[in-house]
Enzyme design. Structure first.
Site, mmCIF file in Angstrom:
data_model
loop_
_atom_site.group_PDB
_atom_site.id
_atom_site.type_symbol
_atom_site.label_atom_id
_atom_site.label_comp_id
_atom_site.label_asym_id
_atom_site.label_seq_id
_atom_site.Cartn_x
_atom_site.Cartn_y
_atom_site.Cartn_z
ATOM 1 N N HIS A 190 30.350 -12.147 -18.056
ATOM 2 C CA HIS A 190 30.845 -13.102 -16.850
ATOM 3 C C HIS A 190 29.813 -13.064 -15.995
ATOM 4 O O HIS A 190 29.363 -12.008 -15.341
ATOM 5 C CB HIS A 190 32.212 -12.760 -16.546
ATOM 6 C CG HIS A 190 33.421 -13.470 -17.016
ATOM 7 N ND1 HIS A 190 33.831 -12.830 -18.386
ATOM 8 C CD2 HIS A 190 34.013 -14.317 -16.706
ATOM 9 C CE1 HIS A 190 34.934 -13.652 -18.702
ATOM 10 N NE2 HIS A 190 35.115 -14.459 -17.667
ATOM 11 N N HIS A 213 36.743 -21.637 -13.238
ATOM 12 C CA HIS A 213 35.674 -20.498 -13.439
ATOM 13 C C HIS A 213 34.472 -21.036 -12.387
ATOM 14 O O HIS A 213 34.091 -19.622 -11.748
ATOM 15 C CB HIS A 213 35.048 -20.321 -14.844
ATOM 16 C CG HIS A 213 36.005 -19.791 -15.649
ATOM 17 N ND1 HIS A 213 36.996 -20.498 -16.126
ATOM 18 C CD2 HIS A 213 36.103 -18.763 -16.298
ATOM 19 C CE1 HIS A 213 37.789 -19.926 -16.864
ATOM 20 N NE2 HIS A 213 37.154 -18.456 -16.958
#
Length: 600
Positions: free
Chosen positions: A451, A264
């Site tokens: 996100h 990520h």
């Protein structure tokens, strides 16, 4: 009587030429083509970037280099950049970036040598795109459709990252059911760069930077960011990498010994260190159980890979908080895309009975927090994290104390109540919101399953991509009520308040832009703009995929939406749609690429 032999000038010249060749044979040594004023061309000099090349120098000393890779036709986009003398000397030639795949490219190199301006046009044939293949793949690369580009944004280049399954598969993961949590998420790297005509002008070789058979070389390539020195840094499985735009691998580091499963985010802070989202191995919980943790460790390493500091979120936050987890759609939990479970809201029984590993659930050893972005605030030496499974953006100091929490109040224990930011309107007046985050009398909303949360120092604000699953800590009656948005907040840390400054997506895209996982929004200083990437839009098809809605024939073919806005506006200056080339493959992130900064 013998006649004298008369040798012509041609015969003598030929004789000496042959003699010279015999004395110094060239064999298969690469030579410049006739008329080339510099050296020969090396295709893909570092093997990692097939749409790059290098014009070698052949002993020439040049400066003030200017390169133009010409558009392939009248609809294409030319790429122009300058290269300084030190970069030329470092590369051993002139770096060529932005070649078209499977095309006889034309590019012009201009330079100064011995005080004289020189120029030469080169031609070079390039190979076709090969980003790897898998069983579910239906195209060789994502399909790019340019919907709109304003004239002053025509020069934009966008890096795009996709998460793709791997046709080679990872034997280490598939043959080991006890593999570390995120290790089973393996896939070929999906890195590429597009121009505003929709053409791919760069991509990462998936075979040189990834190997599914090795513990240190497998794993998704994710979280690419640009460093201060103009290079790329990203995380991949059990380590992180730093590479130049030309494909020169500058550094490859394994994670520090007590940590596993980087994914990520890998981002360089203003202090020059790299911040990485990872997990901990052989972690002893308070109840004595030994587990591998999941997506809940933030580590800080220096440029050599040495551990500088770490944040153990199991000790800083609350692994038992389930308010946001209970609102999730079980069909799309980040990388875990399961169309069969689409529309099923997670239950308390699901959370308590979930196996340990990369499964969303409460307690250390499950995916209770799912951090997907990190930013570093140099003003007070703190980090800011986005947590998908807590539906919160959280700031934490070097002392490992929470400074503030941006998210709905439900489920936070008394320890964190005074850390919750209070919503206010543009005039500073308090906005009344329920504990689940539903606010009255204002357009303000919290972000849900977000996100990316990044500071905008130039504006004194924070951008967040609000994916929107579990909005107001519930699932809606109808799937098409869902939406995602790019949102900008203004946080007053002294008064512990937050105001909403700007948003895009709620009204403009609605369900079309709903991206249950991944995505990004990021401010761009060079054009005073916001770049947003709705990376998993259409994951279950625009017709929905659950409730009383019927799945249409686009099921599994994600259509990401990339937009860029002038600051404060909601009409896009750029809109580009990108369709996946793998069933259920999702876009992950996008970045603006500024070639002059990366090849200087």
């Amino acid at each position: 009587m013998l006649k004298p032999i008369i040798y012509s000038t041609f015969v003598v010249s030929l004789f000496f030429s042959i003699a010279n060749v015999s004395a110094v044979p060239n064999g298969m040594k690469p030579m410049p083509v006739p008329g080339a004023p510099l050296g020969y061309i090396i295709h893909n000099p570092y093997e990692n970037a097939p749409l790059t090349a290098l014009v070698t120098l052949n002993g020439h000393r040049i400066s003030d280099v200017d390169v133009t890779v010409h558009a392939k036709d009248e609809t294409g986009v030319s790429i122009n950049y300058q290269v300084d003398e030190m970069r030329v000397m470092n590369e051993g030639g002139v770096p060529i970036f932005g070649l078209y795949p499977a095309f006889m490219n034309t590019f012009t190199v201009k330079w100064i040598e011995d005080g004289k301006q020189q120029s030469h046009d080169y031609k070079m044939l390039t190979p076709d795109i090969d980003m790897g293949f898998s069983e579910s793949q239906w195209a060789k690369a994502p399909i790019v459709e340019v919907e709109h580009v304003d004239a002053d944004f025509k020069d934009r280049l966008y890096f795009v990252n996709w998460t793709n399954s791997d046709g080679k598969t990872s034997p280490l993961a598939h043959n080991n059911l006890e593999a570390p949590g995120a290790f089973s998420w393996d896939g070929k790297p999906g890195f590429f760069i597009i121009d505003t005509a929709g053409d791919i002008r760069w991509y990462l070789n998936p075979y040189t930077t990834h190997n599914s058979k090795g513990f240190d070389t497998a794993g998704y390539a994710m979280g690419m960011n640009i460093t201060a020195d103009g290079n790329m840094v990203w995380v991949q499985g059990q380590g992180w990498k730093k590479m130049s735009l030309m494909g020169r691998m500058i550094a490859e580091h394994s994670l520090p010994g007590n940590f596993i499963d980087a994914s990520h985010e890998g981002i360089e802070g203003a202090n020059g260190n790299i911040f990485i989202r990872a997990a901990a191995k052989d972690y002893r919980r308070p109840d004595g159980k030994l587990v591998n943790t999941i997506r809940d460790q933030i580590i800080e390493v220096d440029q050599t890979g040495k551990l500088v500091d770490y944040w153990d979120l199991n000790r800083i936050l609350d692994p038992l908080r389930d308010a946001a987890l209970l609102s999730l759609d079980a069909g799309a939990v980040c990388l875990n895309i399961n169309a069969d479970k689409a529309g099923h809201q997670t239950t308390l029984e699901d959370l308590k009975n979930a196996p340990y590993g990369d499964i969303h659930g409460v307690e250390t050893g499950r995916n209770w927090i799912h951090v997907n972005s990190i930013d570093y605030d140099s003003k007070d030496d703190s980090i800011i994290i986005s947590s998908r499974h807590q539906s919160a953006v959280i700031k934490i100091g070097r002392d490992k104390q929470v400074k503030w929490i941006l998210g709905p109040a439900e489920g936070w224990s008394s320890k964190f109540q005074d850390k919750l930011l209070l919503p206010v309107d543009g005039k500073g007046n308090k906005i009344n919101c329920t504990d689940k985050g539903r606010c009255r009398g204002d357009d303000f909303d919290f972000s849900y399953t977000s996100h990316t949360a990044y500071l905008v120092p130039q504006k004194g604000t924070l951008t967040v991509f609000d994916n929107g699953d579990g909005r107001h800590l519930r699932q809606p009656m109808f799937a098409n009520e869902k939406y995602s948005r790019a949102v900008e907040y203004k946080i007053d840390e002294a008064n512990m308040t937050v105001a909403q400054v700007w948003q895009y997506g709620k009204d403009e895209l609605a369900y079309e832009g709903y991206s249950p996982v991944t995505s990004i929004v990021k401010y761009q200083q060079d054009k005073d703009s916001m770049m947003s990437y709705f990376a998993s839009a259409g994951l279950f098809g625009l017709g929905g995929g659950y409730g009383n809605l019927k799945m249409d024939d686009t099921t599994g073919k994600v259509k990401s939406i990339l937009v860029e806005h002038r600051y404060g506006e909601t009409k896009p200056a750029v809109r580009i749609n990108i369709s996946s080339h793998d069933m259920y493959a999702t876009g992950y992130r996008a970045q603006v690429i500024r070639v002059n900064e990366m090849l200087k």
